[in-house]
Every structure is written in structure tokens, then in C-alpha cells.
Design a protein around this motif. Structure first.
Motif, short mmCIF file in Angstrom:
data_model
loop_
_atom_site.label_atom_id
_atom_site.label_comp_id
_atom_site.label_asym_id
_atom_site.label_seq_id
_atom_site.Cartn_x
_atom_site.Cartn_y
_atom_site.Cartn_z
N ARG A 145 0.99 -0.99 0.50
CA ARG A 145 0.11 0.40 0.23
C ARG A 145 0.81 1.64 0.07
NH1 ARG A 145 -4.60 0.36 1.96
NH2 ARG A 145 -4.73 2.04 0.56
N MET A 146 2.20 1.28 0.31
CA MET A 146 2.91 2.44 0.64
C MET A 146 3.07 2.57 -0.87
SD MET A 146 5.70 1.54 3.45
CE MET A 146 4.74 1.90 5.64
N GLY A 147 3.27 2.20 -2.05
CA GLY A 147 4.24 2.60 -3.20
C GLY A 147 3.55 3.62 -3.87
N ALA A 148 2.36 3.79 -3.49
CA ALA A 148 1.89 5.61 -4.42
C ALA A 148 2.24 6.63 -3.29
CB ALA A 148 0.40 5.89 -4.68
N PHE A 149 2.33 6.18 -2.29
CA PHE A 149 2.18 7.23 -1.50
C PHE A 149 4.51 7.71 -1.33
CE2 PHE A 149 3.99 8.49 3.65
CZ PHE A 149 2.81 9.33 3.72
N LEU A 150 5.01 6.52 -1.12
CA LEU A 150 5.99 6.97 -1.46
C LEU A 150 6.30 7.04 -2.43
CD1 LEU A 150 7.68 3.19 -0.05
CD2 LEU A 150 7.88 5.48 1.13
N GLY A 151 6.14 7.42 -3.65
CA GLY A 151 6.10 7.87 -4.80
C GLY A 151 6.67 9.06 -4.75
N ALA A 152 4.79 10.29 -4.39
CA ALA A 152 4.48 11.40 -3.86
C ALA A 152 5.67 11.80 -3.28
CB ALA A 152 2.95 10.99 -3.86
N LEU A 153 6.00 11.21 -2.53
CA LEU A 153 6.82 11.93 -1.13
C LEU A 153 8.78 11.96 -1.83
CD1 LEU A 153 6.72 10.10 1.61
CD2 LEU A 153 5.10 11.89 1.33
N HIS A 154 8.80 11.02 -2.64
CA HIS A 154 10.18 10.65 -3.26
C HIS A 154 10.31 12.39 -4.08
CE1 HIS A 154 12.44 7.37 -1.81
NE2 HIS A 154 11.53 6.43 -2.51
N ALA A 155 8.49 12.36 -5.03
CA ALA A 155 9.19 13.54 -6.01
C ALA A 155 9.43 15.11 -5.62
CB ALA A 155 7.83 13.50 -6.66
N HIS A 156 8.37 14.59 -4.03
CA HIS A 156 8.69 16.03 -3.43
C HIS A 156 9.83 16.41 -2.46
CE1 HIS A 156 4.52 17.79 -4.13
NE2 HIS A 156 3.70 16.95 -4.36
N ARG A 157 11.19 15.64 -2.57
CA ARG A 157 11.78 15.48 -1.67
C ARG A 157 12.80 16.17 -2.81
NH1 ARG A 157 14.46 11.53 1.93
NH2 ARG A 157 14.46 10.08 -0.43
N ARG A 158 12.40 16.07 -4.30
CA ARG A 158 13.67 16.79 -4.66
C ARG A 158 13.75 18.27 -4.44
NH1 ARG A 158 10.59 13.63 -9.24
NH2 ARG A 158 11.16 11.84 -8.90
N PRO A 159 14.53 18.82 -4.88
CA PRO A 159 14.71 20.27 -5.01
C PRO A 159 13.78 21.29 -5.53
CG PRO A 159 16.99 19.39 -5.32
CD PRO A 159 16.18 18.81 -4.91
N ALA A 160 13.30 22.32 -4.78
CA ALA A 160 11.96 22.53 -6.03
C ALA A 160 12.68 23.35 -7.01
CB ALA A 160 11.48 23.77 -4.75
N ALA A 161 12.68 22.49 -7.73
CA ALA A 161 13.22 23.72 -9.06
C ALA A 161 11.45 24.68 -9.87
CB ALA A 161 12.87 22.55 -10.45
N ARG A 162 13.20 25.52 -10.08
CA ARG A 162 12.13 26.81 -10.95
C ARG A 162 10.57 26.52 -11.27
NH1 ARG A 162 15.67 31.93 -12.44
NH2 ARG A 162 16.81 31.20 -10.08
N HIS A 163 11.34 24.85 -12.45
CA HIS A 163 10.18 25.50 -13.56
C HIS A 163 9.17 23.88 -13.29
CE1 HIS A 163 11.38 29.04 -15.64
NE2 HIS A 163 12.07 28.61 -15.48
#
Ligand SMILES: Cc1cc2nc3c(=O)[nH]c(=O)nc-3n(C[C@H](O)[C@H](O)[C@H](O)COP(=O)(O)O)c2cc1C
Length: 174
Positions: A145-163
Motif C-alpha cells: 500500500r505504500m507504493g503511491a505514497f512513497l512515489g509522491a514523497l520521493h517526488a516532493h523531496r527533490r529540490p524545488a526547481a523554478r520550473h
């Protein structure tokens, strides 16, 4: 220093198991929210009830980690009386979260929606992702069940790029 902090409260171990599994998969720091006066046994359950229903904020033991040191703070709670548990309420009330947040909860069957709404209100921020697990799913399905949650968190851990594209919140319910 790790970029993600997981903080959670657990009275009987379900939320702790999920928190530890998430910490392992996210390579995150982890810390338990502990109360000064333990709520064990039948009397403790009654105290949980009173604190939850009256929305009280019990005193917490000092914690080592500072949320301000992390890019993403993941907060876990058991559902108590269809709401966030009182120790997590205390923690959220005393920490001004200026970072991205995500929430997860464990529960017997219902109450995740209100718990997450309360957490968002207390945090003053909407979560980038949520995960709700019912107790019987914690053991066998916790990884699955963690798959989608982890995917979202990994995406949001990337540095906030301007674009960088904006991510729609990912929500996983039991
Ligand atoms: C005081 C109290 C109130 C609870 N209220 C609810 C509830 O409203 N809805 C629900 O589905 N489960 C409820 N539960 C069950 C817990 O949410 C569930 O067992 C959870 O996994 C416990 O997490 P823990 O093992 O990390 O403490 C309650 C448990 C306690 C102790």
C-alpha cells in the motif's frame, strides 16, 4: 543530514510499524512523539477518550529532531475517536511547520478523513500525500500500500526547481 523526518505517536505499535517501514524506504530520520504521562491500560484508554473528545494537548517528552532541519516532514498518528491522537495534536500545535508535510494514520476502520483534516489545520499546511491503513492491513499490506505514497514523497523531496511541475496530492486510503 537526511532530508526527510518521520514523527509519529503509537500506543499499541501499528503506527510505529508503518513509521519504521517508511523510514527504511525513504532513508529518513525517525522520532517517536512520546507523552510524559503514559496512557496504558483501561485507565489510559479512558484518558485517550477524554483527551481526544475534548481536543486536549498532553505534555510531551523532549524530542531530539527539529522539523526546521528537514525538507519534508511526515507525521503519523493512530486515529482516536475519528480524529488525530492527542499526542500528535500536541506536537503539531507546538511546531510551526514551514516545510512540506505528509500524513499517515492507522485505524480500526474509520476516521482518517477527519484526522487528516485536523492535522492539516494544526499544521497550517495541506499534505503533499496521505496514507491511511486499517489495522489488519498493516502487516501484510504495509509494503504494497505504500507504493503511491512513497512515489509522491520521493517526488516532493527533490529540490524545488523554478520550473518544476506542480504535483497533485497523492492520497491512499485503506
Ligand atoms: C482511544 C482510542 C480511540 C480509537 N478510536 C478509533 C476510531 O475512531 N476509529 C478507528 O478506526 N479506530 C480507532 N481506534 C483504533 C486505533 O486507531 C488503531 O488500532 C490504531 O492502529 C492504533 O495505532 P497504534 O497501534 O499505533 O497505537 C482507537 C484506539 C484508541 C486507543
Amino acid at each position: 543530514m537526511k532530508k526527510t523526518l518521520i514523527v509519529y505517536h503509537s500506543r499499541s505499535g501499528h503506527t510505529r510499524r508503518v513509521a519504521r517501514a517508511l523510514a527504511q524506504r525513504l532513508d529518513a530520520d525517525i522520532e517517536e512523539i512520546r507523552i510524559v504521562q503514559p496512557l496504558d491500560g483501561w485507565l489510559g484508554y479512558m484518558m485517550c477518550a477524554i483527551e481526544s473528545l475534548a481536543e486536549l494537548t498532553p505534555a510531551l517528552r523532549p524530542m531530539r529532531r527539529r522539523p526546521a532541519d528537514y525538507d519534508l516532514v511526515v507525521v503519523g498518528t493512530p486515529v482516536w475517536f475519528w480524529n488525530v491522537s492527542s499526542p500528535v495534536r500536541s506536537w503539531l500545535e507546538t511546531h510551526a511547520l514551514k516545510r512540506r508535510v505528509a500524513f499517515f494514520c492507522t485505524m480500526g476502520g474509520s476516521g482518517a478523513g477527519r484526522a487528516f483534516a485536523s492535522m492539516a489545520e494544526l499544521a497550517g499546511r495541506e499534505p503533499v500525500a496521505t496514507l491511511a491503513l486499517i489495522d489488519r492491513d498493516v502487516e501484510p499490506k504495509v509494503g504494497e500500500r505504500m507504493g503511491a505514497f512513497l512515489g509522491a514523497l520521493h517526488a516532493h523531496r527533490r529540490p524545488a526547481a523554478r520550473h518544476a511541475p506542480r504535483h497533485a496530492p497523492a492520497h491512499a486510503a485503506a
